[in-house]
Design an enzyme around this catalytic site. Structure first.
Site, PDB file in Angstrom:
ATOM      1  CD  GLU A  63     -18.407  11.622  21.959  1.00  0.00           C
ATOM      2  OE1 GLU A  63     -18.036  11.366  20.799  1.00  0.00           O
ATOM      3  OE2 GLU A  63     -18.431  12.768  22.417  1.00  0.00           O
ATOM      4  CG  ASP A 113      -1.556  -0.110   7.788  1.00  0.00           C
ATOM      5  OD1 ASP A 113      -2.445   0.725   7.519  1.00  0.00           O
ATOM      6  OD2 ASP A 113      -1.361  -1.141   7.107  1.00  0.00           O
ATOM      7  N   GLY A 149       5.580  -1.805   3.630  1.00  0.00           N
ATOM      8  CA  GLY A 149       5.127  -2.292   4.927  1.00  0.00           C
ATOM      9  C   GLY A 149       5.725  -3.651   5.263  1.00  0.00           C
ATOM     10  NE  ARG A 156      17.836  15.669  -6.189  1.00  0.00           N
ATOM     11  CZ  ARG A 156      16.988  16.724  -6.188  1.00  0.00           C
ATOM     12  NH1 ARG A 156      16.930  17.506  -5.131  1.00  0.00           N
ATOM     13  NH2 ARG A 156      16.239  16.975  -7.241  1.00  0.00           N
ATOM     14  N   GLY A 182       0.840  -1.203   0.000  1.00  0.00           N
ATOM     15  CA  GLY A 182       0.000   0.000   0.000  1.00  0.00           C
ATOM     16  C   GLY A 182       0.870   1.246   0.000  1.00  0.00           C
ATOM     17  N   GLY A 239       4.792  -6.715   4.716  1.00  0.00           N
ATOM     18  CA  GLY A 239       4.851  -7.677   3.609  1.00  0.00           C
ATOM     19  C   GLY A 239       6.064  -7.394   2.729  1.00  0.00           C
ATOM     20  CB  ALA A 259      15.993  10.837   1.013  1.00  0.00           C
TER      21      ALA A 259
HETATM   22  P1  ADP Z   1       2.798  -4.103   2.728  1.00  0.00           P
HETATM   23  O1  ADP Z   1       4.226  -4.098   2.324  1.00  0.00           O
HETATM   24  O2  ADP Z   1       2.171  -2.731   2.662  1.00  0.00           O
HETATM   25  O3  ADP Z   1       2.570  -4.814   4.040  1.00  0.00           O
HETATM   26  P2  ADP Z   1       1.800  -6.471   1.349  1.00  0.00           P
HETATM   27  O4  ADP Z   1       1.585  -7.259   2.585  1.00  0.00           O
HETATM   28  O5  ADP Z   1       0.770  -6.568   0.280  1.00  0.00           O
HETATM   29  O6  ADP Z   1       1.974  -4.917   1.617  1.00  0.00           O
HETATM   30  O7  ADP Z   1       3.207  -6.937   0.726  1.00  0.00           O
HETATM   31  C1  ADP Z   1       3.707  -6.320  -0.444  1.00  0.00           C
HETATM   32  C2  ADP Z   1       4.351  -7.363  -1.305  1.00  0.00           C
HETATM   33  O8  ADP Z   1       5.494  -7.919  -0.622  1.00  0.00           O
HETATM   34  C3  ADP Z   1       3.508  -8.583  -1.626  1.00  0.00           C
HETATM   35  O9  ADP Z   1       2.608  -8.342  -2.676  1.00  0.00           O
HETATM   36  C4  ADP Z   1       4.579  -9.579  -2.030  1.00  0.00           C
HETATM   37  O10 ADP Z   1       5.015  -9.355  -3.352  1.00  0.00           O
HETATM   38  C5  ADP Z   1       5.710  -9.241  -1.075  1.00  0.00           C
HETATM   39  N1  ADP Z   1       5.675 -10.183   0.054  1.00  0.00           N
HETATM   40  C6  ADP Z   1       4.794 -10.229   1.078  1.00  0.00           C
HETATM   41  N2  ADP Z   1       5.022 -11.284   1.873  1.00  0.00           N
HETATM   42  C7  ADP Z   1       6.054 -11.955   1.332  1.00  0.00           C
HETATM   43  C8  ADP Z   1       6.752 -13.150   1.672  1.00  0.00           C
HETATM   44  N3  ADP Z   1       6.443 -13.878   2.737  1.00  0.00           N
HETATM   45  N4  ADP Z   1       7.783 -13.532   0.863  1.00  0.00           N
HETATM   46  C9  ADP Z   1       8.129 -12.812  -0.212  1.00  0.00           C
HETATM   47  N5  ADP Z   1       7.495 -11.682  -0.588  1.00  0.00           N
HETATM   48  C10 ADP Z   1       6.478 -11.243   0.167  1.00  0.00           C
HETATM   49  O1  F6P Z   2      -1.472  -1.222   4.442  1.00  0.00           O
HETATM   50  C1  F6P Z   2      -2.092  -0.047   4.028  1.00  0.00           C
HETATM   51  C2  F6P Z   2      -3.571  -0.265   3.806  1.00  0.00           C
HETATM   52  O2  F6P Z   2      -4.142   0.965   3.403  1.00  0.00           O
HETATM   53  C3  F6P Z   2      -4.333  -0.849   4.995  1.00  0.00           C
HETATM   54  O3  F6P Z   2      -4.600   0.136   5.977  1.00  0.00           O
HETATM   55  C4  F6P Z   2      -5.558  -1.397   4.320  1.00  0.00           C
HETATM   56  O4  F6P Z   2      -6.114  -2.457   5.067  1.00  0.00           O
HETATM   57  C5  F6P Z   2      -5.010  -1.906   3.014  1.00  0.00           C
HETATM   58  O5  F6P Z   2      -3.784  -1.214   2.784  1.00  0.00           O
HETATM   59  C6  F6P Z   2      -5.920  -1.672   1.839  1.00  0.00           C
HETATM   60  O6  F6P Z   2      -5.342  -2.245   0.727  1.00  0.00           O
HETATM   61  P1  F6P Z   2      -5.869  -2.038  -0.762  1.00  0.00           P
HETATM   62  O7  F6P Z   2      -5.379  -0.692  -1.203  1.00  0.00           O
HETATM   63  O8  F6P Z   2      -5.231  -3.139  -1.515  1.00  0.00           O
HETATM   64  O9  F6P Z   2      -7.354  -2.082  -0.707  1.00  0.00           O
END
Ligand code: ADP
Ligand code: F6P
Length: 319
Positions: A187, A127, A102, A25, A11, A104, A22
């Site tokens: 609230e 997040d 993030g 550069r 995301g 992932g 950054a």
């Molecule tokens: P974020 O980085 O925002 O948490 P995602 O969880 O969708 O978003 O992860 C981004 C990308 O990172 C995934 O689409 C995938 O290509 C890669 N990724 C996520 N988990 C793994 C994993 N266990 N091994 C290798 N690549 C991963």
């Molecule tokens: O990780 C960022 C985020 O915006 C989360 O807060 C949300 O759950 C998710 O990505 C939404 O993902 P997508 O843009 O694939 O709907």
């Protein structure tokens, strides 16, 4: 190290552009060539790389989104895909990779590092759910977007004597909900990290109504349930009518705040230094205003926590 690359993944978040700037550069300042990878790991596997010059990152520090675009790729989770990605980098003589994303995206960077390709992770997500840093790039901007939106909703909530449920993003983390909720004087704040009783929410609403409150705001983290589910429960079981507002992707866009631009600039520059120093497989963050780095695999084993006491404070102040 004479050539490095940078990508944005998962995301997007406001401030990713400032981080790319950054990296580019600082790299050029240190005599390193910097390549940009389009569309995260998906583009990396397909060899979508372009050499970035000083001017390539001009006029972007204040823009939301990412000039390199972002993507999610299931395909990249396979070993063979990761080897393909490494080969694309090696074909261009690139020796290090900065991954902005993030948790992932960090997992992807960890996999490449384990396979012998030096990577450094920068926390880019609204997040704020990455251990090893007090803040992630984009979180502050998202919070400011959320509070501006809720302030507007409060205006109409007051005019109509209404209770609003505002669903905010955060995936499994409650940071956005908790801190925006405190900032708007909600609230009730409902987050995944702290179990809640629906009866408490109901009592709070009823007490407020008795006391003559003209409106109520419930900030709900998406990781708990959807706003429509909560609204249905309040109506079906307690005959409490609410309106809902799902803020959605508005939280991911917009011009980054000063805080996010400075954070992104500091972290991006440090990423380049680490690669030059030969320190790979690291995750960079900021703790107590200091730039720090940790083993990226170890960071992924940890759980991010919320500052103690903030939830309690929000309850104390919203009586
Ligand atoms: P974020 O980085 O925002 O948490 P995602 O969880 O969708 O978003 O992860 C981004 C990308 O990172 C995934 O689409 C995938 O290509 C890669 N990724 C996520 N988990 C793994 C994993 N266990 N091994 C290798 N690549 C991963
Ligand atoms: O990780 C960022 C985020 O915006 C989360 O807060 C949300 O759950 C998710 O990505 C939404 O993902 P997508 O843009 O694939 O709907």
């Amino acid at each position: 190290m004479k050539k490095i690359a940078v990508l944005t993944s998962g995301g997007d978040s406001p401030g990713m552009n400032a981080a790319i700037r950054a990296v580019v550069r600082k790299g050029i300042h240190e005599g390193v060539e910097v390549y940009g990878v389009y569309q995260g790991y998906s583009g990396l596997m397909d060899g979508k790389l372009i050499k970035l010059e000083l001017g390539s990152v001009g006029d972007i520090i204040h823009r939301g989104g990412t000039i390199l675009y972002s993507a999610r790729s299931e395909e990249f989770k396979k070993d063979e895909s990761q080897h393909r990605a490494i080969n694309q980098l090696k074909d261009l003589g690139i020796e290090g990779l900065v991954v902005i994303g993030g948790d992932g995206s960090y997992r992807g960077a960890a996999k490449l590092s384990e396979k012998g390709f030096p990577c450094v992770g920068l926390p880019g997500t609204i997040d704020n759910d990455i251990p090893g840093t007090d803040y992630t790039i984009g979180y502050d901007t998202a919070l400011n977007t959320v509070i501006k939106s809720i302030d507007k909703i409060r205006d109409t909530a007051t005019s109509h004597d209404r209770t609003f449920i505002i669903e905010v993003m955060g995936r499994h983390a409650g940071d956005i909900a908790l801190f925006s909720g405190l900032a708007v004087g909600a609230e009730s704040i409902i987050i995944p990290e702290i179990p809640y009783e629906i009866q408490d929410v109901v009592d709070k609403l009823k007490t407020g109504i008795k006391r003559g409150k003209k409106h109520s705001i419930i900030v709900l983290a998406e990781g708990v349930c959807s706003a429509s589910e909560l609204a249905k429960e309040l109506m079906d079981n307690y005959q409490l009518e609410t309106r809902i507002s799902v803020l959605g992707h508005i939280q991911r866009g917009g011009t980054p705040t000063c805080f996010d631009r400075v954070l992104a600039s500091r972290l991006g520059a440090r990423a380049v230094e680490l690669l030059i120093e030969g320190k790979a497989g690291r995750a960079i963050g900021m703790e107590k205003q200091e730039i720090v780095d940790y083993d990226i695999v170890e960071i992924l084993k940890k759980r991010d926590s919320l500052p103690e006491g903030v939830y309690t404070l929000s309850k104390e102040l919203s009586i």
